[in-house]
Design a protein around this motif. Structure first.
Motif, PDB file in Angstrom:
ATOM      1  N   GLY A  27       4.351  -1.485   6.026  1.00 53.47           N
ATOM      2  CA  GLY A  27       4.310  -1.674   4.573  1.00 53.47           C
ATOM      3  C   GLY A  27       4.529  -3.116   4.177  1.00 53.47           C
ATOM      4  O   GLY A  27       3.872  -3.637   3.266  1.00 53.47           O
ATOM      5  N   LEU A  28       5.441  -3.794   4.865  1.00 55.76           N
ATOM      6  CA  LEU A  28       5.673  -5.211   4.600  1.00 55.76           C
ATOM      7  C   LEU A  28       4.426  -6.034   4.916  1.00 55.76           C
ATOM      8  O   LEU A  28       4.044  -6.924   4.143  1.00 55.76           O
ATOM      9  N   PHE A  29       3.772  -5.731   6.020  1.00 47.55           N
ATOM     10  CA  PHE A  29       2.570  -6.482   6.404  1.00 47.55           C
ATOM     11  C   PHE A  29       1.421  -6.196   5.447  1.00 47.55           C
ATOM     12  O   PHE A  29       0.595  -7.076   5.182  1.00 47.55           O
ATOM     13  N   VAL A  30       1.355  -4.978   4.917  1.00 46.86           N
ATOM     14  CA  VAL A  30       0.327  -4.667   3.907  1.00 46.86           C
ATOM     15  C   VAL A  30       0.530  -5.533   2.669  1.00 46.86           C
ATOM     16  O   VAL A  30      -0.426  -6.081   2.106  1.00 46.86           O
ATOM     17  N   CYS A  31       1.766  -5.674   2.227  1.00 44.99           N
ATOM     18  CA  CYS A  31       2.052  -6.504   1.046  1.00 44.99           C
ATOM     19  C   CYS A  31       1.675  -7.966   1.297  1.00 44.99           C
ATOM     20  O   CYS A  31       1.178  -8.643   0.393  1.00 44.99           O
ATOM     21  N   ILE A  32       1.904  -8.457   2.515  1.00 48.76           N
ATOM     22  CA  ILE A  32       1.630  -9.864   2.816  1.00 48.76           C
ATOM     23  C   ILE A  32       0.133 -10.132   2.895  1.00 48.76           C
ATOM     24  O   ILE A  32      -0.351 -11.179   2.431  1.00 48.76           O
ATOM     25  N   THR A  33      -0.628  -9.203   3.456  1.00 46.39           N
ATOM     26  CA  THR A  33      -2.056  -9.435   3.724  1.00 46.39           C
ATOM     27  C   THR A  33      -2.984  -8.778   2.709  1.00 46.39           C
ATOM     28  O   THR A  33      -4.196  -8.816   2.893  1.00 46.39           O
ATOM     29  N   ALA A  34      -2.450  -8.181   1.653  1.00 45.50           N
ATOM     30  CA  ALA A  34      -3.283  -7.406   0.722  1.00 45.50           C
ATOM     31  C   ALA A  34      -4.409  -8.243   0.119  1.00 45.50           C
ATOM     32  O   ALA A  34      -5.530  -7.762  -0.057  1.00 45.50           O
ATOM     33  N   ARG A  35      -4.142  -9.510  -0.176  1.00 47.28           N
ATOM     34  CA  ARG A  35      -5.166 -10.345  -0.822  1.00 47.28           C
ATOM     35  C   ARG A  35      -6.279 -10.771   0.126  1.00 47.28           C
ATOM     36  O   ARG A  35      -7.310 -11.281  -0.305  1.00 47.28           O
ATOM     37  N   PHE A  36      -6.082 -10.588   1.425  1.00 45.07           N
ATOM     38  CA  PHE A  36      -7.101 -10.968   2.395  1.00 45.07           C
ATOM     39  C   PHE A  36      -8.069  -9.832   2.721  1.00 45.07           C
ATOM     40  O   PHE A  36      -9.049 -10.043   3.406  1.00 45.07           O
ATOM     41  N   TRP A  37      -7.779  -8.628   2.246  1.00 45.98           N
ATOM     42  CA  TRP A  37      -8.640  -7.498   2.594  1.00 45.98           C
ATOM     43  C   TRP A  37      -9.977  -7.611   1.875  1.00 45.98           C
ATOM     44  O   TRP A  37     -10.040  -8.097   0.735  1.00 45.98           O
ATOM     45  N   ALA A  74      -1.292  10.507   3.288  1.00 43.71           N
ATOM     46  CA  ALA A  74      -2.009  10.397   2.016  1.00 43.71           C
ATOM     47  C   ALA A  74      -2.110   8.942   1.569  1.00 43.71           C
ATOM     48  O   ALA A  74      -3.129   8.513   1.014  1.00 43.71           O
ATOM     49  N   LEU A  75      -1.068   8.180   1.825  1.00 42.01           N
ATOM     50  CA  LEU A  75      -1.070   6.763   1.451  1.00 42.01           C
ATOM     51  C   LEU A  75      -2.132   5.997   2.238  1.00 42.01           C
ATOM     52  O   LEU A  75      -2.768   5.082   1.706  1.00 42.01           O
ATOM     53  N   LEU A 132       1.104   0.131  -2.891  1.00 37.76           N
ATOM     54  CA  LEU A 132       1.112   1.090  -1.785  1.00 37.76           C
ATOM     55  C   LEU A 132       1.906   0.557  -0.595  1.00 37.76           C
ATOM     56  O   LEU A 132       2.566   1.328   0.121  1.00 37.76           O
ATOM     57  N   GLY A 133       1.846  -0.749  -0.368  1.00 40.46           N
ATOM     58  CA  GLY A 133       2.657  -1.339   0.694  1.00 40.46           C
ATOM     59  C   GLY A 133       4.144  -1.161   0.428  1.00 40.46           C
ATOM     60  O   GLY A 133       4.915  -0.854   1.347  1.00 40.46           O
ATOM     61  N   LEU A 134       4.557  -1.340  -0.824  1.00 36.98           N
ATOM     62  CA  LEU A 134       5.960  -1.122  -1.179  1.00 36.98           C
ATOM     63  C   LEU A 134       6.350   0.343  -1.005  1.00 36.98           C
ATOM     64  O   LEU A 134       7.458   0.658  -0.550  1.00 36.98           O
ATOM     65  N   LEU A 135       5.423   1.247  -1.372  1.00 39.04           N
ATOM     66  CA  LEU A 135       5.691   2.670  -1.177  1.00 39.04           C
ATOM     67  C   LEU A 135       5.817   3.011   0.306  1.00 39.04           C
ATOM     68  O   LEU A 135       6.657   3.838   0.695  1.00 39.04           O
ATOM     69  N   GLU A 136       4.979   2.390   1.136  1.00 38.64           N
ATOM     70  CA  GLU A 136       5.071   2.616   2.577  1.00 38.64           C
ATOM     71  C   GLU A 136       6.421   2.135   3.115  1.00 38.64           C
ATOM     72  O   GLU A 136       7.024   2.786   3.987  1.00 38.64           O
ATOM     73  N   MET A 137       6.884   1.009   2.604  1.00 38.54           N
ATOM     74  CA  MET A 137       8.212   0.535   3.005  1.00 38.54           C
ATOM     75  C   MET A 137       9.294   1.523   2.578  1.00 38.54           C
ATOM     76  O   MET A 137      10.238   1.791   3.342  1.00 38.54           O
ATOM     77  N   LEU A 138       9.168   2.069   1.373  1.00 41.08           N
ATOM     78  CA  LEU A 138      10.140   3.054   0.894  1.00 41.08           C
ATOM     79  C   LEU A 138      10.113   4.311   1.758  1.00 41.08           C
ATOM     80  O   LEU A 138      11.172   4.873   2.090  1.00 41.08           O
ATOM     81  N   LEU A 139       8.910   4.749   2.138  1.00 39.05           N
ATOM     82  CA  LEU A 139       8.799   5.903   3.028  1.00 39.05           C
ATOM     83  C   LEU A 139       9.451   5.614   4.373  1.00 39.05           C
ATOM     84  O   LEU A 139      10.124   6.476   4.955  1.00 39.05           O
ATOM     85  N   GLY A 140       9.246   4.398   4.885  1.00 39.37           N
ATOM     86  CA  GLY A 140       9.855   4.028   6.157  1.00 39.37           C
ATOM     87  C   GLY A 140      11.373   4.063   6.093  1.00 39.37           C
ATOM     88  O   GLY A 140      12.035   4.572   7.011  1.00 39.37           O
ATOM     89  N   VAL A 141      11.936   3.530   5.009  1.00 38.95           N
ATOM     90  CA  VAL A 141      13.396   3.561   4.847  1.00 38.95           C
ATOM     91  C   VAL A 141      13.886   5.008   4.776  1.00 38.95           C
ATOM     92  O   VAL A 141      14.926   5.359   5.363  1.00 38.95           O
ATOM     93  N   SER A 142      13.150   5.866   4.081  1.00 32.80           N
ATOM     94  CA  SER A 142      13.550   7.271   3.961  1.00 32.80           C
ATOM     95  C   SER A 142      13.507   7.980   5.304  1.00 32.80           C
ATOM     96  O   SER A 142      14.392   8.792   5.622  1.00 32.80           O
ATOM     97  N   VAL A 143      12.479   7.687   6.111  1.00 33.30           N
ATOM     98  CA  VAL A 143      12.391   8.290   7.445  1.00 33.30           C
ATOM     99  C   VAL A 143      13.546   7.813   8.321  1.00 33.30           C
ATOM    100  O   VAL A 143      14.150   8.598   9.072  1.00 33.30           O
ATOM    101  N   LEU A 203      -5.155   3.659   0.652  1.00 34.08           N
ATOM    102  CA  LEU A 203      -5.341   2.244   0.995  1.00 34.08           C
ATOM    103  C   LEU A 203      -6.804   1.893   1.218  1.00 34.08           C
ATOM    104  O   LEU A 203      -7.206   0.751   1.011  1.00 34.08           O
ATOM    105  N   THR A 204      -7.600   2.850   1.648  1.00 33.55           N
ATOM    106  CA  THR A 204      -9.008   2.557   1.957  1.00 33.55           C
ATOM    107  C   THR A 204      -9.823   2.235   0.712  1.00 33.55           C
ATOM    108  O   THR A 204     -10.873   1.597   0.822  1.00 33.55           O
ATOM    109  N   ILE A 205      -9.380   2.659  -0.465  1.00 29.11           N
ATOM    110  CA  ILE A 205     -10.165   2.441  -1.687  1.00 29.11           C
ATOM    111  C   ILE A 205      -9.409   1.619  -2.725  1.00 29.11           C
ATOM    112  O   ILE A 205      -9.908   1.418  -3.828  1.00 29.11           O
ATOM    113  N   ALA A 206      -8.213   1.159  -2.402  1.00 29.66           N
ATOM    114  CA  ALA A 206      -7.375   0.472  -3.391  1.00 29.66           C
ATOM    115  C   ALA A 206      -7.781  -0.986  -3.541  1.00 29.66           C
ATOM    116  O   ALA A 206      -8.288  -1.616  -2.603  1.00 29.66           O
ATOM    117  N   GLY A 207      -7.539  -1.523  -4.744  1.00 27.10           N
ATOM    118  CA  GLY A 207      -7.732  -2.935  -5.000  1.00 27.10           C
ATOM    119  C   GLY A 207      -6.509  -3.739  -4.584  1.00 27.10           C
ATOM    120  O   GLY A 207      -5.509  -3.181  -4.121  1.00 27.10           O
TER     121      GLY A 207
END
Length: 225
Positions: free
Chosen positions: A171-181, A86-87, A102-113, A91-95
């Motif tokens: 998730g970490l890479f999403v947070c780093i590159t979010a402004r370049f999308w 779902a995340l 969402l990147g932070l949430l993905e990191m949280l999901l990764g830690v939980s898994v 991501l496809t429509i997020a600013g």
């Protein structure tokens, strides 16, 4: 008349800082969205497979093996994997700001898994207690442990662990590159109606549907505005 000083041939030119090309930056979005989907699908696949093979010993006789799937050994993994899918859609429509969240949430999901898979790997007998209870009718952690002769891990919980680590890195890479999308295209922006000047009165008034029809009659493209 003075001549300009010449630059020696062996003098190196000043280097310019390297900048990631814009086409490469635009590829961040589809690549990371696909990576989120792949990692979540990998965790979901691992959840459906056999994680532990348990053998019971009763009165000195080894009983047939019990195959414990990931749905029993780690029941919460499916919710985490579906949340990752779902995340990816979000991501496809997020600013830019929402992408970081969402990147932070993905990191949280990764830690939980990782925690979910790690608990099963660290204590396969405890993770199999529900299956032992279903087979023998014996309940209680200590009672089920006493019935287990051996518990052998398969490769699937380690694959789930790898999927969690991958989700954390993505998730970490999403947070780093979010402004370049790249941002949303004009096709999905809200339509604005420019004011028009009434030919009869010379006054400016809001544009209406009649003006659009008149523009079509003249051959104007309403989507070009």
């Amino acid at each position: 008349m003075t001549s300009e000083p010449s630059t020696p041939a062996n003098t190196p030119l000043p280097s310019t800082p390297s900048v990631t090309p814009k086409p490469a930056r635009r590829r961040f979005k589809p690549m990371l969205v696909l990576a989120v989907i792949a990692a979540s699908a990998l965790a979901l696949l691992a959840w459906t497979q056999v994680w532990v093979i348990v053998r019971l010993a009763e009165d000195g006789i080894t009983q047939p093996a019990i195959e414990v799937s990931g749905s029993i050994a780690s029941p919460g993994l499916t919710a985490l994997a579906l949340a990752g899918l779902a995340l990816a859609g979000a991501l496809t429509i997020a600013g830019p700001v929402i992408r970081i969240i969402l990147g932070l949430l993905e990191m949280l999901l990764g830690v939980s898994v990782v925690l979910s898979a790690g608990l099963a790997i660290g204590d396969p007998v405890g993770a199999s207690s529900a299956a032992v209870t279903t087979t023998t009718g014996v309940a209680g952690a200590d009672s089920t442990r006493a019935l287990v002769s051996s518990a052998t891990l398969t490769g699937w919980p380690f694959l789930a662990l790898a999927a969690g680590i991958l989700m954390l890195l993505i998730g970490l890479f999403v947070c780093i590159t979010a402004r370049f999308w790249p941002g949303p295209t004009k096709r999905y922006e809200a339509t604005t109606f420019e004011p028009v000047t009434d030919a009869a009165t010379g006054q400016v008034r809001p544009r209406d549907a009649v003006d659009d029809w008149d523009g079509l009659t003249r051959g104007d493209d309403p989507t070009a505005r």
